[in-house]
Design a protein around this motif. Sequence first.
Motif, PDB file in Angstrom:
ATOM      1  N   GLY A  17      25.279  49.036 -37.909  1.00  0.00           N
ATOM      2  CA  GLY A  17      25.084  47.802 -38.652  1.00  0.00           C
ATOM      3  C   GLY A  17      23.949  47.855 -39.653  1.00  0.00           C
ATOM      4  N   SER A  18      23.147  48.917 -39.602  1.00  0.00           N
ATOM      5  CA  SER A  18      21.995  48.988 -40.502  1.00  0.00           C
ATOM      6  C   SER A  18      22.411  49.143 -41.952  1.00  0.00           C
ATOM      7  N   SER A  19      23.416  50.010 -42.202  1.00  0.00           N
ATOM      8  CA  SER A  19      23.869  50.198 -43.581  1.00  0.00           C
ATOM      9  C   SER A  19      24.510  48.928 -44.131  1.00  0.00           C
ATOM     10  N   MET A  20      25.252  48.210 -43.256  1.00  0.00           N
ATOM     11  CA  MET A  20      25.866  46.962 -43.685  1.00  0.00           C
ATOM     12  C   MET A  20      24.794  45.933 -44.019  1.00  0.00           C
ATOM     13  N   MET A  21      23.743  45.880 -43.202  1.00  0.00           N
ATOM     14  CA  MET A  21      22.667  44.927 -43.452  1.00  0.00           C
ATOM     15  C   MET A  21      21.944  45.235 -44.750  1.00  0.00           C
ATOM     16  N   LYS A  22      21.722  46.549 -45.000  1.00  0.00           N
ATOM     17  CA  LYS A  22      21.081  46.942 -46.257  1.00  0.00           C
ATOM     18  C   LYS A  22      21.927  46.542 -47.457  1.00  0.00           C
ATOM     19  N   SER A  23      23.251  46.716 -47.311  1.00  0.00           N
ATOM     20  CA  SER A  23      24.151  46.333 -48.396  1.00  0.00           C
ATOM     21  C   SER A  23      24.111  44.826 -48.624  1.00  0.00           C
ATOM     22  N   LEU A  24      24.076  44.048 -47.535  1.00  0.00           N
ATOM     23  CA  LEU A  24      24.004  42.600 -47.668  1.00  0.00           C
ATOM     24  C   LEU A  24      22.729  42.151 -48.371  1.00  0.00           C
ATOM     25  N   ILE A  25      21.617  42.800 -48.015  1.00  0.00           N
ATOM     26  CA  ILE A  25      20.333  42.447 -48.622  1.00  0.00           C
ATOM     27  C   ILE A  25      20.308  42.868 -50.097  1.00  0.00           C
ATOM     28  N   LYS A  26      20.822  44.059 -50.366  1.00  0.00           N
ATOM     29  CA  LYS A  26      20.789  44.583 -51.733  1.00  0.00           C
ATOM     30  C   LYS A  26      21.660  43.755 -52.675  1.00  0.00           C
ATOM     31  N   HIS A  27      22.838  43.369 -52.190  1.00  0.00           N
ATOM     32  CA  HIS A  27      23.784  42.638 -53.037  1.00  0.00           C
ATOM     33  C   HIS A  27      23.894  41.180 -52.609  1.00  0.00           C
ATOM     34  N   ARG A  28      22.800  40.602 -52.136  1.00  0.00           N
ATOM     35  CA  ARG A  28      22.837  39.247 -51.600  1.00  0.00           C
ATOM     36  C   ARG A  28      23.283  38.214 -52.630  1.00  0.00           C
ATOM     37  N   THR A  29      22.943  38.446 -53.898  1.00  0.00           N
ATOM     38  CA  THR A  29      23.343  37.486 -54.934  1.00  0.00           C
ATOM     39  C   THR A  29      24.864  37.453 -55.079  1.00  0.00           C
ATOM     40  N   LEU A  30      25.501  38.628 -55.076  1.00  0.00           N
ATOM     41  CA  LEU A  30      26.955  38.687 -55.200  1.00  0.00           C
ATOM     42  C   LEU A  30      27.641  38.080 -53.981  1.00  0.00           C
ATOM     43  N   TYR A  31      27.103  38.367 -52.805  1.00  0.00           N
ATOM     44  CA  TYR A  31      27.678  37.786 -51.587  1.00  0.00           C
ATOM     45  C   TYR A  31      27.511  36.261 -51.570  1.00  0.00           C
ATOM     46  N   PHE A  32      26.404  35.794 -52.113  1.00  0.00           N
ATOM     47  CA  PHE A  32      26.174  34.347 -52.180  1.00  0.00           C
ATOM     48  C   PHE A  32      27.197  33.690 -53.103  1.00  0.00           C
ATOM     49  N   LEU A  33      27.505  34.364 -54.219  1.00  0.00           N
ATOM     50  CA  LEU A  33      28.508  33.840 -55.133  1.00  0.00           C
ATOM     51  C   LEU A  33      29.903  33.865 -54.501  1.00  0.00           C
ATOM     52  N   PHE A  34      30.123  34.846 -53.622  1.00  0.00           N
ATOM     53  CA  PHE A  34      31.425  34.984 -52.975  1.00  0.00           C
ATOM     54  C   PHE A  34      31.597  34.027 -51.794  1.00  0.00           C
ATOM     55  N   LEU A  35      30.483  33.463 -51.317  1.00  0.00           N
ATOM     56  CA  LEU A  35      30.497  32.599 -50.133  1.00  0.00           C
ATOM     57  C   LEU A  35      31.442  31.400 -50.263  1.00  0.00           C
ATOM     58  N   PRO A  36      31.468  30.680 -51.397  1.00  0.00           N
ATOM     59  CA  PRO A  36      32.414  29.556 -51.505  1.00  0.00           C
ATOM     60  C   PRO A  36      33.873  29.971 -51.320  1.00  0.00           C
ATOM     61  N   CYS A  37      34.221  31.166 -51.783  1.00  0.00           N
ATOM     62  CA  CYS A  37      35.596  31.669 -51.596  1.00  0.00           C
ATOM     63  C   CYS A  37      35.891  31.873 -50.119  1.00  0.00           C
ATOM     64  N   VAL A  38      34.915  32.430 -49.385  1.00  0.00           N
ATOM     65  CA  VAL A  38      35.088  32.648 -47.949  1.00  0.00           C
ATOM     66  C   VAL A  38      35.265  31.318 -47.224  1.00  0.00           C
ATOM     67  N   VAL A  39      34.426  30.342 -47.579  1.00  0.00           N
ATOM     68  CA  VAL A  39      34.511  29.023 -46.948  1.00  0.00           C
ATOM     69  C   VAL A  39      35.859  28.371 -47.249  1.00  0.00           C
ATOM     70  N   TYR A  40      36.286  28.457 -48.503  1.00  0.00           N
ATOM     71  CA  TYR A  40      37.575  27.868 -48.901  1.00  0.00           C
ATOM     72  C   TYR A  40      38.735  28.497 -48.137  1.00  0.00           C
ATOM     73  N   LEU A  41      38.777  29.836 -48.106  1.00  0.00           N
ATOM     74  CA  LEU A  41      39.869  30.528 -47.413  1.00  0.00           C
ATOM     75  C   LEU A  41      39.856  30.224 -45.914  1.00  0.00           C
ATOM     76  N   THR A  42      38.652  30.134 -45.346  1.00  0.00           N
ATOM     77  CA  THR A  42      38.552  29.850 -43.913  1.00  0.00           C
ATOM     78  C   THR A  42      39.071  28.456 -43.586  1.00  0.00           C
ATOM     79  N   LEU A  43      38.674  27.473 -44.387  1.00  0.00           N
ATOM     80  CA  LEU A  43      39.036  26.084 -44.112  1.00  0.00           C
ATOM     81  C   LEU A  43      40.503  25.781 -44.402  1.00  0.00           C
ATOM     82  N   PHE A  44      41.011  26.329 -45.488  1.00  0.00           N
ATOM     83  CA  PHE A  44      42.346  25.929 -45.940  1.00  0.00           C
ATOM     84  C   PHE A  44      43.429  26.976 -45.711  1.00  0.00           C
ATOM     85  N   ASN A  45      43.059  28.198 -45.320  1.00  0.00           N
ATOM     86  CA  ASN A  45      44.058  29.232 -45.099  1.00  0.00           C
ATOM     87  C   ASN A  45      44.099  29.765 -43.673  1.00  0.00           C
ATOM     88  N   TYR A  46      42.921  29.964 -43.079  1.00  0.00           N
ATOM     89  CA  TYR A  46      42.888  30.582 -41.756  1.00  0.00           C
ATOM     90  C   TYR A  46      42.888  29.558 -40.617  1.00  0.00           C
TER      91      TYR A  46
END
Length: 316
Positions: A17-46
């Motif tokens: 999990g260390s490499s994944m955590m480093k990737s999350l920290i490094k690209h946190r801005t992109l993941y933050f922008l992607f977060l609304p898509c995850v929330v939308y898909l979770t609520l309305f699709n899954y």
Amino acid sequence: MEASTQTVMKKSEMKPGSSMMKSLIKHRTLYFLFLPCVVYLTLFNYLPMYGIVLAFKDYHIREGILGSPWVGLKHFTTLLSDKYFITVTWNTIKISLLRLIFGFPVPIILAILLNEIRKEKFKRTVQTIIYLPHFLSWVIVAGIAKTMLVGDGIINQVIRLFADVDIPFLSSNTYFVPTLIVTNILKEAGWGTILYLAAIAGIDPEQYEAAMIDGANRWKRMIYITLPGLSIAISITLILSLGSILDAGFDQIFNLYSPLVYDSADIIDTYVYRIGLINGKFSLATALGLFKAVIAFVLIIIANKITRRMGGEGIW
């Protein structure tokens, strides 16, 4: 040798999990922008996927989803033995195939033609005009279409100048499906050019320059450079289109059709709407929706494999 061995040991000792955590920290801005898509898909699709169990239950509102009794494949048997289910399935496939055959090439042709326009102002003006209908809802477009296509509409007035006849575009089973195809192309074809224009922009300009030096005219450059450059985009779009072949356009048909054209225009989605929301047969409607989803999933897999075997690019 020892140094390399120690390096390998250190890498093996790293937590997964260390490499994944480093990737999350490094690209946190992109993941933050992607977060609304995850929330939308979770609520309305899954989360709504839990409701699929209704297809295997005899649902009663008072008893709820969990309390309703299991009936197995009863609703699927009911559907397959219903002649009207075969009719709406055929209508769905027919309309979707016609939209694919006549509508799919139009954005490609438009994108190639737009790419050949040299005056940027004129090009942007044309792009804006053909993009605009996409942003109008089918409620508005259907209202405009009905006004133009009724007996006293402008289309029939023009037809009367050449022939003394009125064409019932929206009330005849003969003319309604072609009307659907044409109005869908007029609304969505311009928006569909965006992907292909982006793919054309990625083609190396040196290829065009080399072709011009060899004496290739515009037509030959379009055939031998532009079209091959669009092959990946065309393959992926075709796979996605085949996967949604049972989506014949609920919004469009719902706003344009009437009981007069049910025989040719009633599709799976409109049928689900009537038996589910209007007649309250939620379990039967869920079974029909699940049937549609499974067929679409199988079509995506088949289309992806066929495209890869033919030398194209698939989704995976």
